[in-house]
Design a protein around this motif. Structure first.
Motif, mmCIF file in Angstrom:
data_model
loop_
_atom_site.group_PDB
_atom_site.id
_atom_site.type_symbol
_atom_site.label_atom_id
_atom_site.label_comp_id
_atom_site.label_asym_id
_atom_site.label_seq_id
_atom_site.Cartn_x
_atom_site.Cartn_y
_atom_site.Cartn_z
ATOM 1 N N LYS A 28 0.762 -1.373 0.080
ATOM 2 C CA LYS A 28 -0.197 0.025 -0.098
ATOM 3 C C LYS A 28 0.711 1.171 -0.297
ATOM 4 O O LYS A 28 0.433 2.247 -1.012
ATOM 5 N N ASN A 29 1.851 1.616 0.438
ATOM 6 C CA ASN A 29 2.571 2.739 1.078
ATOM 7 C C ASN A 29 3.387 3.140 -0.630
ATOM 8 O O ASN A 29 3.291 3.755 -0.837
ATOM 9 N N LEU A 30 3.828 1.220 -0.625
ATOM 10 C CA LEU A 30 4.953 2.308 -2.031
ATOM 11 C C LEU A 30 3.873 2.990 -3.580
ATOM 12 O O LEU A 30 3.900 2.784 -4.155
ATOM 13 N N ARG A 31 2.701 1.666 -3.349
ATOM 14 C CA ARG A 31 1.560 2.282 -3.876
ATOM 15 C C ARG A 31 1.160 3.965 -3.948
ATOM 16 O O ARG A 31 0.894 4.469 -4.845
ATOM 17 N N ARG A 32 1.049 3.954 -2.293
ATOM 18 C CA ARG A 32 0.866 5.651 -2.992
ATOM 19 C C ARG A 32 1.999 6.815 -3.242
ATOM 20 O O ARG A 32 1.994 7.673 -3.700
ATOM 21 N N LEU A 33 2.929 6.039 -2.849
ATOM 22 C CA LEU A 33 4.302 6.397 -4.079
ATOM 23 C C LEU A 33 4.492 6.483 -4.897
ATOM 24 O O LEU A 33 5.870 7.582 -6.116
ATOM 25 N N GLY A 34 3.667 6.025 -5.757
ATOM 26 C CA GLY A 34 3.542 5.632 -7.097
ATOM 27 C C GLY A 34 4.580 5.369 -7.787
ATOM 28 O O GLY A 34 5.118 5.189 -8.860
ATOM 29 N N ILE A 35 5.185 4.158 -7.779
ATOM 30 C CA ILE A 35 6.066 2.601 -7.751
ATOM 31 C C ILE A 35 5.433 2.046 -8.980
ATOM 32 O O ILE A 35 4.259 1.964 -8.558
ATOM 33 N N SER A 36 5.807 1.727 -9.375
ATOM 34 C CA SER A 36 5.733 1.057 -10.532
ATOM 35 C C SER A 36 4.917 -0.156 -10.066
ATOM 36 O O SER A 36 5.297 -1.110 -9.167
ATOM 37 N N PRO A 37 3.303 -0.667 -10.656
ATOM 38 C CA PRO A 37 3.088 -1.860 -10.185
ATOM 39 C C PRO A 37 3.788 -3.381 -10.270
ATOM 40 O O PRO A 37 3.827 -4.627 -9.568
ATOM 41 N N GLU A 38 4.601 -3.546 -11.177
ATOM 42 C CA GLU A 38 5.456 -4.800 -11.141
ATOM 43 C C GLU A 38 6.472 -4.841 -10.282
ATOM 44 O O GLU A 38 7.373 -5.615 -9.547
ATOM 45 N N ILE A 39 7.207 -3.440 -10.128
ATOM 46 C CA ILE A 39 8.417 -3.608 -8.521
ATOM 47 C C ILE A 39 7.718 -3.531 -7.184
ATOM 48 O O ILE A 39 7.870 -4.128 -6.729
ATOM 49 N N ILE A 40 6.286 -3.399 -7.369
ATOM 50 C CA ILE A 40 5.703 -2.847 -5.732
ATOM 51 C C ILE A 40 5.948 -4.716 -5.673
ATOM 52 O O ILE A 40 5.456 -5.674 -4.738
ATOM 53 N N ARG A 41 4.750 -5.532 -7.229
ATOM 54 C CA ARG A 41 5.288 -6.724 -6.756
ATOM 55 C C ARG A 41 5.894 -7.388 -6.032
ATOM 56 O O ARG A 41 6.124 -8.665 -5.620
ATOM 57 N N GLN A 42 7.485 -7.474 -7.229
ATOM 58 C CA GLN A 42 8.564 -8.077 -6.699
ATOM 59 C C GLN A 42 9.154 -8.006 -5.065
ATOM 60 O O GLN A 42 9.603 -9.158 -4.459
ATOM 61 N N VAL A 43 8.686 -6.520 -4.703
ATOM 62 C CA VAL A 43 9.581 -5.876 -3.817
ATOM 63 C C VAL A 43 7.985 -6.934 -2.532
ATOM 64 O O VAL A 43 8.566 -7.484 -1.485
ATOM 65 N N SER A 44 6.971 -6.818 -2.485
ATOM 66 C CA SER A 44 6.035 -7.380 -1.269
ATOM 67 C C SER A 44 6.411 -8.982 -2.003
ATOM 68 O O SER A 44 5.942 -9.863 -0.836
ATOM 69 N N ILE A 45 6.333 -9.693 -3.232
ATOM 70 C CA ILE A 45 6.642 -11.094 -3.030
ATOM 71 C C ILE A 45 7.910 -10.486 -2.164
ATOM 72 O O ILE A 45 8.196 -12.297 -1.176
ATOM 73 N N ALA A 46 9.085 -10.576 -2.433
ATOM 74 C CA ALA A 46 10.091 -11.434 -1.389
ATOM 75 C C ALA A 46 10.042 -10.677 0.328
ATOM 76 O O ALA A 46 10.291 -11.815 1.292
ATOM 77 N N MET A 47 9.781 -9.693 0.320
ATOM 78 C CA MET A 47 9.262 -9.434 1.414
ATOM 79 C C MET A 47 8.063 -10.888 2.278
ATOM 80 O O MET A 47 8.237 -11.159 2.879
ATOM 81 N N TYR A 48 7.113 -10.710 1.471
ATOM 82 C CA TYR A 48 6.276 -11.984 2.163
ATOM 83 C C TYR A 48 6.707 -13.118 2.132
ATOM 84 O O TYR A 48 6.544 -14.169 3.699
ATOM 85 N N GLU A 49 7.583 -13.746 1.403
ATOM 86 C CA GLU A 49 8.639 -14.616 1.431
ATOM 87 C C GLU A 49 9.272 -14.735 3.075
ATOM 88 O O GLU A 49 9.907 -15.880 3.939
ATOM 89 N N GLY A 50 9.922 -14.181 3.386
ATOM 90 C CA GLY A 50 11.262 -13.570 4.228
ATOM 91 C C GLY A 50 9.599 -13.606 5.476
ATOM 92 O O GLY A 50 10.967 -14.217 6.262
ATOM 93 N N GLU A 51 9.240 -12.857 5.792
ATOM 94 C CA GLU A 51 8.135 -12.691 6.070
ATOM 95 C C GLU A 51 7.630 -14.313 7.344
ATOM 96 O O GLU A 51 7.432 -14.935 8.512
ATOM 97 N N ILE A 52 7.355 -15.018 5.685
ATOM 98 C CA ILE A 52 6.152 -16.482 6.048
ATOM 99 C C ILE A 52 8.285 -17.543 6.569
ATOM 100 O O ILE A 52 7.166 -17.913 7.989
ATOM 101 N N ASN A 53 8.923 -16.718 6.328
ATOM 102 C CA ASN A 53 9.970 -17.587 6.856
ATOM 103 C C ASN A 53 10.973 -17.273 8.376
ATOM 104 O O ASN A 53 10.749 -18.015 9.395
ATOM 105 N N MET A 54 10.501 -16.084 8.722
ATOM 106 C CA MET A 54 10.648 -16.156 9.598
ATOM 107 C C MET A 54 9.715 -16.180 10.991
ATOM 108 O O MET A 54 9.790 -16.798 12.089
ATOM 109 N N VAL A 55 8.386 -16.204 10.728
ATOM 110 C CA VAL A 55 7.410 -17.139 11.470
ATOM 111 C C VAL A 55 7.621 -18.474 11.383
ATOM 112 O O VAL A 55 7.440 -18.894 12.805
ATOM 113 N N ILE A 56 7.376 -19.404 10.102
ATOM 114 C CA ILE A 56 8.385 -20.491 10.211
ATOM 115 C C ILE A 56 8.892 -21.074 11.455
ATOM 116 O O ILE A 56 8.786 -22.016 11.862
ATOM 117 N N HIS A 57 10.503 -20.536 11.071
ATOM 118 C CA HIS A 57 11.089 -20.861 11.770
ATOM 119 C C HIS A 57 12.208 -20.435 13.068
ATOM 120 O O HIS A 57 12.683 -20.670 13.195
#
Lengths: 140, 108
Positions: A28-57
């Motif tokens: 949401k924050n990146l969208r407000r900053l006007g970052i392109s949708p494909e970059i937002i997708r890359q950043v948010s998926i990479a971050m989500y995978e990291g978040e899940i790893n921190m929760v799992i492990h």
């Protein structure tokens, strides 16, 4: 945008069902900053995978996202068990997740490879028994 | 084609469609969430039998246009409520994943 912007999140290690809240907020924050949708997708998926790893492990951790003029940095830090063999962990399909985690659709051994796939730079700094810090960069 | 049109033309049921005008441009089938995030493209319709709350975060972050639950899989009320808030479209198909994908393919 001349100065960098930092977003900080605490990732709750107890609550598997709320994992992803930080990533969704970053999106949401990146969208407000006007970052392109494909970059937002890359950043948010990479971050989500990291978040899940921190929760799992790792029982949770922290996530910082720094947006500057030419890049977005994501720094994920935890005090979990560490990664014994980073090269092995980077292989698609390798996972140490439990059956319970797998039954939810995670633990396919694609988390770290996806983080690398969607970022331009990724550095893993892990010490067994102390924790893991991962720094990822997506160039703008 | 929009999510509303796809739902109607394929004979799927609308579980919750908070953003029905969203365009569907492709389709991806898979139940392992990291595979979906690694392989699905933005604006795809995502066919899955997974029905836990994490599918909403995956759909949001992978930026798919809708989730299509195949094999007649259902979701709990709290997931429907959260999907409404997060504007994630969820459709349901009584068909297996392959036949659901064939139907989508005929339309897009």
């Amino acid at each position: 945008m001349s100065e960098s912007l930092t977003f900080h999140f605490d990732v709750d290690g107890e609550d598997f069902t709320s994992a992803g809240q930080a990533s969704v907020q970053v999106k949401k924050n990146l969208r407000r900053l006007g970052i392109s949708p494909e970059i937002i997708r890359q950043v948010s998926i990479a971050m989500y995978e990291g978040e899940i790893n921190m929760v799992i492990h790792a029982g949770g951790g922290t996530a910082d996202v720094i947006v500057s003029e030419d890049k977005i940095e994501i720094i994920l830090a935890d005090k979990g068990p560490g990664i014994a063999d980073v090269n092995l962990a980077m292989q698609e399909g390798y996972s140490t997740a439990t059956d319970q985690v797998r039954s939810l659709g995670f633990g396919a051994g694609m988390g770290l490879p996806n983080m690398k796939r969607y970022t331009d730079e990724m550095i893993i700094d892990s010490v067994v028994g102390e924790g893991t810090t991962i720094r990822m960069v997506v160039n703008l | 084609m929009t999510v509303n049109e796809l739902c109607q033309k394929c004979g799927f049921s609308a579980v919750v469609i908070p953003d029905g005008d969203r365009e569907v441009t492709g389709c991806y089938t898979g139940d392992l969430l990291s595979w979906v995030m690694g392989r699905a493209k933005g604006d795809d319709a995502w066919i899955t039998i997974m029905s836990n709350i994490n599918i909403l975060a995956v759909a949001t972050l992978a930026d798919v246009s809708c989730i299509i639950l195949s094999e007649g899989v259902t979701v709990d009320g709290d997931i429907i409520e959260t999907a409404k808030q997060k504007e994630v479209n969820i459709l349901s198909s009584s068909l297996p994943s392959y036949e659901t994908a064939v139907k989508v393919s005929e339309q897009i």
